[in-house]
Every structure is written in structure tokens, then in C-alpha cells.
Design a protein around this motif. Sequence first.
Motif, short mmCIF file in Angstrom:
data_model
loop_
_atom_site.label_atom_id
_atom_site.label_comp_id
_atom_site.label_asym_id
_atom_site.label_seq_id
_atom_site.Cartn_x
_atom_site.Cartn_y
_atom_site.Cartn_z
N THR A 6 16.39 -0.14 6.37
CA THR A 6 16.35 0.66 5.15
C THR A 6 17.67 1.42 5.00
O THR A 6 18.39 1.62 5.98
CB THR A 6 15.17 1.66 5.17
OG1 THR A 6 15.33 2.54 6.29
CG2 THR A 6 13.84 0.94 5.25
N TYR A 7 17.95 1.81 3.77
CA TYR A 7 19.18 2.55 3.48
C TYR A 7 18.84 3.79 2.67
O TYR A 7 17.96 3.75 1.80
CB TYR A 7 20.14 1.69 2.66
CG TYR A 7 20.59 0.45 3.37
CD1 TYR A 7 21.71 0.46 4.20
CD2 TYR A 7 19.90 -0.75 3.22
CE1 TYR A 7 22.12 -0.68 4.86
CE2 TYR A 7 20.31 -1.89 3.87
CZ TYR A 7 21.43 -1.86 4.69
OH TYR A 7 21.83 -2.99 5.34
N GLU A 8 19.54 4.87 2.96
CA GLU A 8 19.44 6.10 2.19
C GLU A 8 20.85 6.56 1.86
O GLU A 8 21.79 6.24 2.59
CB GLU A 8 18.76 7.21 2.98
CG GLU A 8 17.29 7.02 3.20
CD GLU A 8 16.72 8.21 3.95
OE1 GLU A 8 16.01 9.00 3.32
OE2 GLU A 8 17.01 8.34 5.15
N ALA A 9 20.97 7.31 0.78
CA ALA A 9 22.24 7.91 0.43
C ALA A 9 22.07 9.41 0.39
O ALA A 9 21.04 9.92 -0.05
CB ALA A 9 22.73 7.41 -0.93
N ALA A 10 23.08 10.11 0.87
CA ALA A 10 23.13 11.57 0.81
C ALA A 10 24.37 11.96 0.04
O ALA A 10 25.48 11.59 0.43
CB ALA A 10 23.17 12.16 2.21
N PHE A 11 24.19 12.66 -1.08
CA PHE A 11 25.31 13.17 -1.85
C PHE A 11 25.52 14.63 -1.45
O PHE A 11 24.61 15.44 -1.53
CB PHE A 11 25.06 13.06 -3.35
CG PHE A 11 26.08 13.78 -4.18
CD1 PHE A 11 27.41 13.40 -4.14
CD2 PHE A 11 25.72 14.84 -4.98
CE1 PHE A 11 28.37 14.07 -4.90
CE2 PHE A 11 26.66 15.52 -5.74
CZ PHE A 11 27.99 15.14 -5.69
N THR A 12 26.72 14.93 -0.99
CA THR A 12 27.05 16.28 -0.53
C THR A 12 28.15 16.84 -1.43
O THR A 12 29.33 16.52 -1.25
CB THR A 12 27.53 16.25 0.94
OG1 THR A 12 26.57 15.55 1.71
CG2 THR A 12 27.71 17.65 1.49
N PRO A 13 27.78 17.64 -2.44
CA PRO A 13 28.78 18.15 -3.36
C PRO A 13 29.84 19.02 -2.70
O PRO A 13 31.00 19.01 -3.10
CB PRO A 13 27.99 18.92 -4.41
CG PRO A 13 26.62 19.02 -3.91
CD PRO A 13 26.44 18.08 -2.79
N ALA A 14 29.48 19.76 -1.65
CA ALA A 14 30.46 20.63 -0.98
C ALA A 14 31.58 19.82 -0.35
O ALA A 14 32.74 20.26 -0.32
CB ALA A 14 29.76 21.48 0.08
N VAL A 18 29.58 10.84 -0.82
CA VAL A 18 28.25 10.26 -0.69
C VAL A 18 28.28 9.41 0.58
O VAL A 18 29.24 8.69 0.84
CB VAL A 18 27.85 9.43 -1.94
CG1 VAL A 18 28.76 8.26 -2.19
CG2 VAL A 18 26.39 8.98 -1.85
N THR A 19 27.23 9.55 1.38
CA THR A 19 27.14 8.87 2.66
C THR A 19 25.94 7.94 2.65
O THR A 19 24.86 8.31 2.19
CB THR A 19 26.96 9.90 3.80
OG1 THR A 19 28.04 10.83 3.74
CG2 THR A 19 26.93 9.23 5.15
N VAL A 20 26.13 6.73 3.16
CA VAL A 20 25.04 5.76 3.29
C VAL A 20 24.56 5.81 4.74
O VAL A 20 25.37 5.73 5.67
CB VAL A 20 25.49 4.34 2.92
CG1 VAL A 20 24.37 3.34 3.17
CG2 VAL A 20 25.93 4.30 1.47
N ILE A 21 23.25 5.95 4.92
CA ILE A 21 22.64 5.97 6.24
C ILE A 21 21.79 4.71 6.37
O ILE A 21 20.92 4.45 5.54
CB ILE A 21 21.78 7.23 6.45
CG1 ILE A 21 22.65 8.48 6.40
CG2 ILE A 21 21.05 7.17 7.79
CD1 ILE A 21 22.62 9.17 5.08
N ARG A 22 22.06 3.94 7.40
CA ARG A 22 21.33 2.70 7.67
C ARG A 22 20.35 2.98 8.80
O ARG A 22 20.75 3.50 9.84
CB ARG A 22 22.30 1.60 8.08
CG ARG A 22 21.67 0.29 8.40
CD ARG A 22 22.76 -0.69 8.88
NE ARG A 22 22.22 -2.00 9.13
CZ ARG A 22 21.68 -2.40 10.27
NH1 ARG A 22 21.60 -1.56 11.29
NH2 ARG A 22 21.21 -3.62 10.40
N SER A 23 19.09 2.63 8.59
CA SER A 23 18.07 2.81 9.63
C SER A 23 17.39 1.47 9.90
O SER A 23 17.06 0.74 8.96
CB SER A 23 17.01 3.83 9.18
OG SER A 23 17.60 5.08 8.98
N ALA A 24 17.19 1.18 11.16
CA ALA A 24 16.51 -0.05 11.55
C ALA A 24 15.33 0.31 12.44
O ALA A 24 15.42 1.22 13.27
CB ALA A 24 17.46 -0.99 12.28
N ARG A 25 14.24 -0.39 12.28
CA ARG A 25 13.05 -0.12 13.10
C ARG A 25 13.31 -0.35 14.57
O ARG A 25 12.64 0.20 15.42
CB ARG A 25 11.88 -0.98 12.63
CG ARG A 25 11.34 -0.51 11.32
CD ARG A 25 10.04 -1.19 10.99
NE ARG A 25 9.64 -0.79 9.65
CZ ARG A 25 8.89 -1.49 8.86
NH1 ARG A 25 8.41 -2.65 9.28
NH2 ARG A 25 8.58 -1.07 7.67
#
Length: 75
Positions: A6-14, A18-25
Amino acid sequence: MNANVTYEAAFTPADEEVTVIRSARAGVSGLSDEFDATNLETAERALFNAGYLLASPWSEPSSNGDRWCTLTRMT
């Protein structure tokens, strides 16, 4: 596409990124990519150009302004 990843994105305005986080079971998780982004529009454009699509709306801003969403990887 691997259903166990799965992939998530975190947008950090400060930090204006934007960072993509990859997670695997299987337990292999971590940062995948980081892109410059000054707002949600530039974050979405950077994600699209890198081959990701938003799979959920952006969350409401956290107490420090960060926003999250889930992603899908384009094939």
C-alpha cells in the motif's frame, strides 16, 4: 499490482514537500519518494508525474498542518 503493498502520501506544508510512504505486509515499510510541493495542487501534480493517483481525499490538517491520503500506483 501487488495487493500486499500500500502507498500513502503525507503533505507537509512547513517543509513544502509531499512524501510517499510504501508499506508491505511482509514488514518492509518506509519512505519511498519525496517531492517539492508548496500546496495540495503541486503535491498532486508531483504524485501524478511520479506515477501515483489519489485513492482517497486528503485528510483534514493535523495540529501541525500535515495532511494524508492513500495512493494507488499507476501501471
